[in-house]
Design a protein around this motif. Structure first.
Motif, PDB file in Angstrom:
ATOM      1  N   LEU A  45      44.076  40.949 118.210  1.00  0.00           N
ATOM      2  CA  LEU A  45      44.646  41.714 117.091  1.00  0.00           C
ATOM      3  C   LEU A  45      46.158  41.533 117.078  1.00  0.00           C
ATOM      4  CD1 LEU A  45      43.161  45.326 117.370  1.00  0.00           C
ATOM      5  CD2 LEU A  45      42.497  43.550 115.761  1.00  0.00           C
ATOM      6  N   LEU A  46      46.727  41.706 115.877  1.00  0.00           N
ATOM      7  CA  LEU A  46      48.186  41.674 115.759  1.00  0.00           C
ATOM      8  C   LEU A  46      48.647  43.000 115.172  1.00  0.00           C
ATOM      9  CD1 LEU A  46      48.341  38.134 114.103  1.00  0.00           C
ATOM     10  CD2 LEU A  46      48.784  38.671 116.513  1.00  0.00           C
ATOM     11  N   LEU A  47      49.759  43.490 115.700  1.00  0.00           N
ATOM     12  CA  LEU A  47      50.335  44.742 115.195  1.00  0.00           C
ATOM     13  C   LEU A  47      51.751  44.487 114.714  1.00  0.00           C
ATOM     14  CD1 LEU A  47      49.419  47.089 118.217  1.00  0.00           C
ATOM     15  CD2 LEU A  47      48.040  46.611 116.175  1.00  0.00           C
ATOM     16  N   ALA A  48      52.158  45.200 113.659  1.00  0.00           N
ATOM     17  CA  ALA A  48      53.558  45.145 113.238  1.00  0.00           C
ATOM     18  C   ALA A  48      54.043  46.541 112.930  1.00  0.00           C
ATOM     19  CB  ALA A  48      53.740  44.252 112.015  1.00  0.00           C
ATOM     20  N   HIS A  49      55.329  46.762 113.207  1.00  0.00           N
ATOM     21  CA  HIS A  49      55.940  48.077 113.020  1.00  0.00           C
ATOM     22  C   HIS A  49      57.438  47.869 112.834  1.00  0.00           C
ATOM     23  CE1 HIS A  49      57.250  52.220 113.895  1.00  0.00           C
ATOM     24  NE2 HIS A  49      56.003  52.583 113.642  1.00  0.00           N
ATOM     25  N   PRO A  50      58.106  48.747 112.063  1.00  0.00           N
ATOM     26  CA  PRO A  50      59.556  48.572 111.893  1.00  0.00           C
ATOM     27  C   PRO A  50      60.342  48.788 113.181  1.00  0.00           C
ATOM     28  CG  PRO A  50      58.671  50.178 110.318  1.00  0.00           C
ATOM     29  CD  PRO A  50      57.560  49.817 111.232  1.00  0.00           C
ATOM     30  N   ASP A  51      59.802  49.571 114.138  1.00  0.00           N
ATOM     31  CA  ASP A  51      60.522  49.885 115.376  1.00  0.00           C
ATOM     32  C   ASP A  51      59.901  49.107 116.527  1.00  0.00           C
ATOM     33  OD1 ASP A  51      61.768  50.912 117.582  1.00  0.00           O
ATOM     34  OD2 ASP A  51      61.186  53.013 117.211  1.00  0.00           O
ATOM     35  N   VAL A 101      46.486  43.319 111.908  1.00  0.00           N
ATOM     36  CA  VAL A 101      45.836  42.103 111.414  1.00  0.00           C
ATOM     37  C   VAL A 101      44.701  41.717 112.359  1.00  0.00           C
ATOM     38  CG1 VAL A 101      46.161  39.597 111.253  1.00  0.00           C
ATOM     39  CG2 VAL A 101      47.733  41.128 110.064  1.00  0.00           C
ATOM     40  N   THR A 102      43.542  41.433 111.775  1.00  0.00           N
ATOM     41  CA  THR A 102      42.423  40.897 112.550  1.00  0.00           C
ATOM     42  C   THR A 102      42.027  39.553 111.936  1.00  0.00           C
ATOM     43  OG1 THR A 102      40.647  41.767 111.177  1.00  0.00           O
ATOM     44  CG2 THR A 102      41.562  43.263 112.832  1.00  0.00           C
ATOM     45  N   ALA A 103      41.044  38.922 112.577  1.00  0.00           N
ATOM     46  CA  ALA A 103      40.583  37.622 112.063  1.00  0.00           C
ATOM     47  C   ALA A 103      40.138  37.736 110.606  1.00  0.00           C
ATOM     48  CB  ALA A 103      39.449  37.101 112.945  1.00  0.00           C
ATOM     49  N   ALA A 104      39.663  38.921 110.212  1.00  0.00           N
ATOM     50  CA  ALA A 104      39.182  39.104 108.834  1.00  0.00           C
ATOM     51  C   ALA A 104      40.300  38.991 107.799  1.00  0.00           C
ATOM     52  CB  ALA A 104      38.503  40.476 108.711  1.00  0.00           C
ATOM     53  N   ASP A 105      41.540  39.120 108.237  1.00  0.00           N
ATOM     54  CA  ASP A 105      42.675  39.025 107.307  1.00  0.00           C
ATOM     55  C   ASP A 105      43.137  37.599 107.055  1.00  0.00           C
ATOM     56  OD1 ASP A 105      43.256  41.866 106.840  1.00  0.00           O
ATOM     57  OD2 ASP A 105      43.644  41.914 108.997  1.00  0.00           O
ATOM     58  N   ILE A 106      42.536  36.638 107.738  1.00  0.00           N
ATOM     59  CA  ILE A 106      43.012  35.250 107.608  1.00  0.00           C
ATOM     60  C   ILE A 106      42.505  34.667 106.288  1.00  0.00           C
ATOM     61  CG2 ILE A 106      42.816  32.928 108.604  1.00  0.00           C
ATOM     62  CD1 ILE A 106      42.627  34.357 111.367  1.00  0.00           C
ATOM     63  N   PRO A 107      43.420  34.261 105.391  1.00  0.00           N
ATOM     64  CA  PRO A 107      42.970  33.777 104.074  1.00  0.00           C
ATOM     65  C   PRO A 107      42.328  32.399 104.134  1.00  0.00           C
ATOM     66  CG  PRO A 107      45.387  33.726 104.237  1.00  0.00           C
ATOM     67  CD  PRO A 107      44.891  34.351 105.499  1.00  0.00           C
ATOM     68  N   GLY A 108      42.696  31.595 105.111  1.00  0.00           N
ATOM     69  CA  GLY A 108      42.128  30.249 105.222  1.00  0.00           C
ATOM     70  C   GLY A 108      41.147  30.178 106.372  1.00  0.00           C
TER      71      GLY A 108
END
Lengths: 783, 287
Positions: free
Chosen positions: A102-108, A68-75
């Motif tokens: 930046l934000l990262l997500a992962h199942p592990d 996720v980056t700032a460009a993903d922010i809907p508002g």
């Protein structure tokens, strides 16, 4: 023998206590949701600059991750507090080290640290500012400028907020200073402090296109996070739901910050389509989240030769860090507490909060007051020394009493007697006897002992017109079983909210404490009773719970047996339950409510900064005994006595615990806890090197209360949470001056600082005698 | 947890012999892990470089305290709690029981071992100045040989020792020669418990006819490794405790130490406090 139903003033077991000691309480990192992923944050490595490039290490399988980056922010890319300057994620530039990019997500969870390290960011670095002095310098780089929408707070470069607070005959200040017997000047500084809650910041977020955002988390103020999510996601309030999980300590550190981590997890949840948990480890929490604002206070005081304060000028400055967060209100509380519990015939306080390239400073128990009270209570000792009075006598000649007005013009109507509190505290702490003993023993001992004290007050509730604006609402509902359940957004984080609110309801409803329930704060279910901050829960929310309980009882009265008004047990718990069930059978549900109503005499004018700053004050005298070891230059607090008038004490065990914990935190603030900043990054972001005192470093803490019921709180209670943070630091440094003759002016005061002063020059014993500080008037009048 | 546990290998051989075989094999290098009070911190912080660990925590062969009338031998797996509880250490080697009580928390003391403390070789380690003052001997074992060396020569530099990759510290031997000595141990840490030392001194001395007949001073956090203050000892040898002697000893201490500025303290502070501690000891020695 007390009434079996009487609970206020007794100490029933904590509502959530058994679950906590049995290990059954679920904190956020104990929770797991089906399909849950884990989130991590990529942060800036520099203090200030433009982001030039972001590249991803090819050795890492990035297709497994959600990014996720700032460009993903809907508002809006904004964490809303009082202003809109704080970005949710940095996009083009960074303003402090450890700023989220930046934000990262992962199942592990285990693969995330290497992935964070595998994001490479390059910058064009810009010069940063790291202190109040660097920020206020005329040639300082403009690191922060107020947006036009925020010009109500400030219009100046690098300045978040300014206040001018004037009291009495300020037009005549120059004349008063010109004719005063003494002018006493001093500068005092306090450092940043980490809240060090046991449980780090952590949340789990869920997202659905139909229901919106839900965040479960360790937090103080569910509705603050709701409002932050509304902006970030551009969603209406009813689609932003926040549920507080069991919270392992907060101290203000989970007031404003959950808006950041909560928004981050929710963004990852939206993009990944999975629930996402983010729990910081200690190192990330310490480096990346808020601290107490560092401060600088400059006092200039005109005093008569008989020790009466004639006039004062106080310049109070805070280091706010890179974004404003709650800084304007922290500054406000600090400004209003700067005059202390003293009478000032004329006073001008100029306050400002400056931007620096440190991570944003935020809420922390005391909220500006420990900073300005430290300065004032050190300065009172300096005035005493200059005038030739004891610290006690100087204060006795200037303390506020009933019928006096505070510096904001508030009439003191509390029946408090600070003269009596001072007498009692010095007596019960053996202040005079110990001073006499130490005067005999110190000359032949390598350990120098001393006594010091601080006299102070702390306002309970939101500052100024804050409570009117909050407009808090409390409900009490009946469960299907006919039990009353309190619905509030006031949160339990170790301080006892659940317990005291249930005590208030139980006592008002004439029920056993065990019969009253309190709901988990879930904004889809509980009304907005305001944030759990500002020493307001017992007094403000407690009063609303009392009123809602009365309302519930009134509604049920047709179903209850009629008894005489004077009876102490108007009905039995069984009769209450029967009445409740009868009402429910007839009406289906019952929800009683109470909304905040400002007392008629609590008026505040934001423009002139005058009026009733707080509904009520807690008053206190704290006495510290110290030992300074001249072999190791270390100062230890060896005994502590804390006397306070806090209105009715609802729960003596919890109240005593609040005071003991606050004093311990205050001792840490004074003598141990130092944030080591290296170009804005906290270098000692681990508990090994950020030195919080342990039980082996703390003295016996003796707690005493005077209880004068206040009209503002339930059963006469006032606020207590922040008060104990204010007194220890000045009392301890006053004691160190008593022990060593050295007037230290800055905290934290570490052995290395004492070493520098003790070994610098032989005549550097007391800066009070330097004419540059006392001014020419001093040398003339004492000649 | 900033490390990925799946990147690490932990093996737990049943016997000391099997551990030594693994250390000698070409499968390594392996890092022995005993109580883990240092390595687990590094693992949690994501800075444990070594990926292969061999557990020695369970080896009873290394956890013993053996006394003879002349000596005390401590297995390298002796925990700090073991040290604090032992009656012979309390009477004959009180510097060591005091130092054990300084170390970390009670939980750390239950797991952390004296051998781990020695091979970890931190210049700030709490127990090592005492071992230097007592002139300990170390027994090092490997699959091919056993050697016994004076502890004084063990440390080569910052976290560098003479231990070979295939070797394990087996035991520490102390001579029970110090009943006649005055003991002095003081740690100046960042707080009274769970602290890393800014300075620590462990010292022994014996006076005869008002003169210092023998003195041994171990120190922590004053150089890149735990040290004996031999120059200071020489200045004090055969001297009466006078203001001049103390001044000379302070100067000698300053000349042979190189404290640093770091996140916990300053070089100036460390130097001054170390000299103050020495002076405090010398004052206590005065007849």
């Amino acid at each position: 023998m007390p009434d079996l139903l009487q609970t206020v003033g007794f100490s029933p077991i904590r509502k959530e206590g058994a679950a906590k000691v049995l290990g059954q309480a679920k904190y956020v990192d104990d929770l797991s949701f089906p399909g849950m992923w884990f989130g991590a944050t990529v942060r800036s490595s520099i203090a200030r600059g433009r982001i030039v490039s972001i590249t991803f290490d090819p050795a890492i399988p990035w297709d497994e991750f959600v990014i996720v980056t700032a460009a993903d922010i809907p508002g809006q890319n904004t964490i809303v507090h009082l202003t809109h300057d704080h970005r949710c994620l940095a996009s083009d530039r960074v303003n402090h080290p450890d700023e989220p990019i930046l934000l990262l997500a992962h199942p592990d969870r285990a693969v995330l640290p290497a992935a964070v390290a595998g994001v490479h960011i390059t910058y064009k670095e810009l010069p940063g500012v790291f202190t109040i002095e660097e920020s206020e310098a005329p040639n300082a780089p403009a690191i922060w400028s107020p947006a036009p929408a925020d010009h109500q707070h400030s219009t100046q470069k690098n300045t978040f907020k300014t206040y001018l607070m004037e009291s009495g005959d300020t037009s005549n200040l120059d004349h008063i200073f010109a004719t005063a017997d003494y002018i006493v000047e001093g500068e005092y500084r306090t450092g940043a402090q980490e809240q060090l809650y046991i449980e780090n910041n952590g949340v789990i977020a869920e997202y659905s296109a139909t229901d919106g955002v839900t965040v479960h988390g360790s937090l103080q103020c569910p509705y603050y996070l709701v409002h932050a999510l509304e902006l970030v996601f551009n969603l209406p309030e009813e689609k932003c739901r926040v549920i507080q999980t069991e919270t392992g300590g907060a101290f203000g550190g989970k007031e404003d910050f959950p808006s950041v981590i909560g928004s981050h997890a929710a963004l990852l949840a939206m993009k990944s389509g999975h629930p996402v948990k983010i729990c910081y480890d200690r190192a990330e929490d310490m480096a990346g989240t808020t601290k107490r604002h560092p401060s600088r206070s400059r006092h200039r005081t005109a005093v008569s030769k008989d020790g009466k304060i004639l006039a004062g000028e106080i310049d109070f400055a805070l280091d706010g860090g890179a974004y404003a967060t709650l800084t304007p209100v922290v500054l406000s509380r600090g400004t209003i507490h700067a005059p202390g519990p003293y009478h000032w015939p004329a006073l001008r306080v100029r306050a400002k909060a400056m931007a620096t390239n440190l991570p944003p400073h935020g809420a922390f128990r005391g909220f500006g007051a420990p900073q300005s009270i430290f300065a004032t209570e050190r300065h009172m000792n300096k005035i005493a020394k200059v005038v030739g009075l004891s610290p006690e006598e100087l204060r006795r000649r200037n303390l506020l009493g009933i019928g006096d007005h505070t510096a904001t013009g508030q009439l003191i109507t509390d029946t408090v007697n600070m003269q009596h509190l001072l007498t009692r505290a010095l007596d019960e702490s053996s202040y005079h006897a110990k001073r006499a003993e130490f005067a005999r023993t110190n000359p032949s001992s390598p350990i120098k002992r001393g006594m010091g004290f601080a006299t102070f007050f702390h306002g309970a509730g939101f500052t100024g017109s804050g409570e009117r604006r909050l407009n808090s609402l409390v409900h009490i509902e009946l469960t299907p079983e006919g039990r009353p359940q309190i619905l509030v957004s006031a949160t339990e984080f170790g301080q006892g909210t659940n317990t005291i609110l249930c005590q208030v309801a139980a006592e008002t409803l004439h029920l056993p404490y065990e019969d009253v329930l309190i709901a988990q704060p879930d904004t889809s279910h509980v009304p907005n009773s305001g944030p759990t901050v500002a020493s307001r829960t017992a007094m403000i929310v407690g009063k609303l719970v009392e009123r809602a309980s009365q309302s519930l009882r009134n509604t049920l009265s047709p179903y209850l047996p009629s008894t005489s008004e004077t009876s102490t047990t108007p009905y039995t718990p069984a009769e209450f339950r029967s009445a409740a069930l009868a009402y429910l059978a007839e009406h289906g549900t019952l929800v009683a409510s109470a909304r905040y109503e400002a007392p008629g005499d609590i008026l505040w004018d934001d423009e002139s900064y005058r009026g009733a700053a707080y509904p009520a004050y807690a008053w206190a005298v704290y006495v510290a005994e110290v030992a300074v070891d001249t072999t190791t230059y270390s100062a230890t607090c060896t005994d502590f006595y804390a006397l306070q008038e806090v209105g009715k004490v609802l729960h003596p065990v919890l109240a005593k615990g609040q005071i003991e914990g606050g004093v311990a935190q205050g001792i840490g603030y004074a003598l141990y806890e130092k944030c080591v900043w290296q170009k804005g990054h906290m270098a000692n972001n681990q508990m090994t090197n950020y030195i919080m005192p342990t039980s082996a470093d703390l003295p016996p803490i003796r707690v005493a209360f005077e209880e004068i019921p206040s009209v503002h709180g339930p059963f006469g209670a006032k606020g207590i949470g922040e008060l104990p943070m204010d007194g220890p630091a000045p009392a301890i440094l006053n004691a160190i001056e008593d022990a060593t003759g050295i007037a230290f002016t800055e905290i934290p005061l570490l052995p290395e600082d004492i070493f520098e002063r003790m070994t610098s020059t032989p005549e550097s014993g007391s800066e009070d005698l330097e004419p540059t500080n006392a001014g020419p008037y001093f040398s003339e009048t004492t000649a | 947890m900033r490390s990925n546990p799946s990147h690490y290998e932990l093996t737990t051989p049943a016997t000391l012999e099997a551990v030594l075989d693994i250390l000698a094999s070409d499968l390594g290098p392996y890092t022995p892990i005993a109580g883990g009070t240092e390595l687990m911190v590094a693992l949690g912080a994501g800075r444990l470089a070594t990926r292969k660990l061999v557990s020695i925590n369970h080896l009873q062969e290394l956890r013993f305290i053996a006394t003879t009338p002349e000596t005390l031998t401590l297995g390298s797996g002796t925990t700090f709690t073991d040290l604090r509880k032992d009656p012979v250490i309390a009477t004959d080697f009180s510097l060591l029981s005091q130092a054990a009580s300084w170390t970390g928390s009670i939980a750390n003391q239950n797991r952390g071992t004296l051998g781990g403390n020695i091979v970890n070789a931190s210049p700030a380690a709490d127990s090592l100045p005492a071992l230097l003052a007592y002139e300990a001997e170390l027994t090092l074992v490997s699959a091919r040989a056993t050697r016994t060396i004076p502890y004084a020569g063990f440390h080569l530099g910052y976290k560098k020792t003479i231990l070979r990759p295939d070797e394990l510290l087996h035991s520490i031997t102390l001579k029970r020669d110090f009943r006649e000595y005055a003991h002095y141990a003081r740690k100046v840490g960042t707080r009274n418990a769970q602290a890393i030392s800014k300075v620590a001194i462990a010292a022994l001395a014996r006076l005869k006819d008002g003169l210092i007949q023998d003195i041994r001073i171990g120190a922590a956090s004053l150089r890149d490794r735990p040290i004996r203050l031999t120059a200071t000892e020489r200045v004090l040898q055969n001297q009466p405790i006078t203001r001049e002697t103390i001044a000379a000893a302070r100067a000698a201490l300053t000349s042979e130490t190189q404290p640093i500025d770091d996140i916990r303290s300053t070089a100036k502070y460390r130097a001054a406090v170390a000299a103050n501690l020495l002076e405090e000891f010398l004052h206590q020695l005065k007849p």
